[in-house]
Design a protein around this motif. Sequence first.
Motif, short mmCIF file in Angstrom:
data_model
loop_
_atom_site.label_atom_id
_atom_site.label_comp_id
_atom_site.label_asym_id
_atom_site.label_seq_id
_atom_site.Cartn_x
_atom_site.Cartn_y
_atom_site.Cartn_z
N GLU A 1 0.84 -1.19 0.00
CA GLU A 1 0.00 0.00 0.00
C GLU A 1 0.88 1.25 0.00
O GLU A 1 1.91 1.33 0.67
CB GLU A 1 -0.89 0.01 1.25
CG GLU A 1 -1.84 1.18 1.29
CD GLU A 1 -2.64 1.22 2.56
OE1 GLU A 1 -3.62 1.99 2.60
OE2 GLU A 1 -2.31 0.50 3.53
N TYR A 2 0.46 2.23 -0.78
CA TYR A 2 1.13 3.52 -0.80
C TYR A 2 0.05 4.58 -1.03
O TYR A 2 -0.66 4.55 -2.03
CB TYR A 2 2.18 3.57 -1.91
CG TYR A 2 2.90 4.88 -2.02
CD1 TYR A 2 3.83 5.28 -1.06
CD2 TYR A 2 2.62 5.76 -3.06
CE1 TYR A 2 4.48 6.49 -1.15
CE2 TYR A 2 3.27 6.98 -3.17
CZ TYR A 2 4.20 7.33 -2.20
OH TYR A 2 4.84 8.54 -2.29
N ASN A 3 -0.08 5.51 -0.10
CA ASN A 3 -1.10 6.57 -0.16
C ASN A 3 -2.51 6.01 -0.37
O ASN A 3 -3.27 6.47 -1.22
CB ASN A 3 -0.77 7.58 -1.26
CG ASN A 3 0.43 8.43 -0.92
OD1 ASN A 3 0.80 8.56 0.24
ND2 ASN A 3 1.04 9.02 -1.93
N GLU A 4 -2.83 5.01 0.40
CA GLU A 4 -4.14 4.36 0.37
C GLU A 4 -4.49 3.73 -0.97
O GLU A 4 -5.66 3.53 -1.30
CB GLU A 4 -5.23 5.35 0.80
CG GLU A 4 -5.06 5.82 2.23
CD GLU A 4 -6.22 6.67 2.70
OE1 GLU A 4 -7.33 6.55 2.16
OE2 GLU A 4 -6.00 7.45 3.64
N ARG A 5 -3.49 3.40 -1.76
CA ARG A 5 -3.68 2.64 -3.01
C ARG A 5 -2.82 1.39 -2.92
O ARG A 5 -1.74 1.41 -2.34
CB ARG A 5 -3.27 3.47 -4.22
CG ARG A 5 -4.16 4.70 -4.37
CD ARG A 5 -4.10 5.30 -5.73
NE ARG A 5 -4.63 4.34 -6.69
CZ ARG A 5 -4.53 4.51 -7.99
NH1 ARG A 5 -3.94 5.55 -8.49
NH2 ARG A 5 -5.02 3.62 -8.82
N TRP A 6 -3.30 0.32 -3.53
CA TRP A 6 -2.58 -0.95 -3.48
C TRP A 6 -1.94 -1.23 -4.82
O TRP A 6 -2.54 -1.04 -5.87
CB TRP A 6 -3.53 -2.08 -3.09
CG TRP A 6 -3.85 -2.06 -1.64
CD1 TRP A 6 -4.88 -1.38 -1.04
CD2 TRP A 6 -3.11 -2.68 -0.60
NE1 TRP A 6 -4.83 -1.57 0.32
CE2 TRP A 6 -3.75 -2.37 0.62
CE3 TRP A 6 -1.98 -3.47 -0.58
CZ2 TRP A 6 -3.30 -2.83 1.84
CZ3 TRP A 6 -1.53 -3.94 0.65
CH2 TRP A 6 -2.18 -3.61 1.83
N TYR A 7 -0.70 -1.72 -4.76
CA TYR A 7 0.08 -2.06 -5.95
C TYR A 7 0.53 -3.51 -5.83
O TYR A 7 1.05 -3.92 -4.79
CB TYR A 7 1.29 -1.13 -6.09
CG TYR A 7 0.89 0.32 -6.23
CD1 TYR A 7 0.64 0.86 -7.48
CD2 TYR A 7 0.73 1.13 -5.11
CE1 TYR A 7 0.25 2.18 -7.61
CE2 TYR A 7 0.33 2.45 -5.23
CZ TYR A 7 0.10 2.97 -6.48
OH TYR A 7 -0.29 4.27 -6.62
N THR A 8 0.33 -4.28 -6.91
CA THR A 8 0.68 -5.70 -6.91
C THR A 8 1.78 -5.95 -7.92
O THR A 8 1.77 -5.42 -9.02
CB THR A 8 -0.56 -6.55 -7.25
OG1 THR A 8 -1.57 -6.28 -6.28
CG2 THR A 8 -0.23 -8.03 -7.22
N GLU A 9 2.73 -6.79 -7.52
CA GLU A 9 3.87 -7.12 -8.38
C GLU A 9 4.01 -8.63 -8.47
O GLU A 9 3.88 -9.34 -7.47
CB GLU A 9 5.14 -6.52 -7.76
CG GLU A 9 6.40 -6.86 -8.50
CD GLU A 9 7.61 -6.27 -7.83
OE1 GLU A 9 8.34 -5.53 -8.49
OE2 GLU A 9 7.83 -6.55 -6.62
#
Length: 139
Positions: free
Chosen positions: A74-82
């Motif tokens: 999570e970064y700034n209330e957004r989720w990123y998937t790798e």
Amino acid sequence: MALELTGKLIKVLPEVTGQGKNGAWNKQEFVIETNDPQFPKKVCMTAWGDKANDLKQFAQGDTLKATFSLESREYNERWYTEARAYRIELVEGDAIRPDSAPVGRTEQPRQQPRTASQSQPAGVPFNTSFDDESNDLPF
């Protein structure tokens, strides 16, 4: 959790390098297209460190098997998937591709079994037989 994906190497994106608190790092993203003949999918994966260097030995169009793990943050209330690849291998031969038959062998397309309603022409009673002797058509 280890996942595997097999497909054709479509694209290798430019290498990204940087400097962090733990030292220098490098990563390289690449795109694999799955071998599903009906709905092929393109998946962008990331190789970090030495695995990014190992990626240079493969050419576009090679069939690869990538073992990877999924990680979200999570970064700034957004989720990123790798999708982080930690093992990348070249698949030997074309046996993995369902759309190609082995050399010297041709396969006949599979036919679906016929049901009783498909075995008789429409409008003909089910118990009618079509023997050569009972066929009294004029032509």
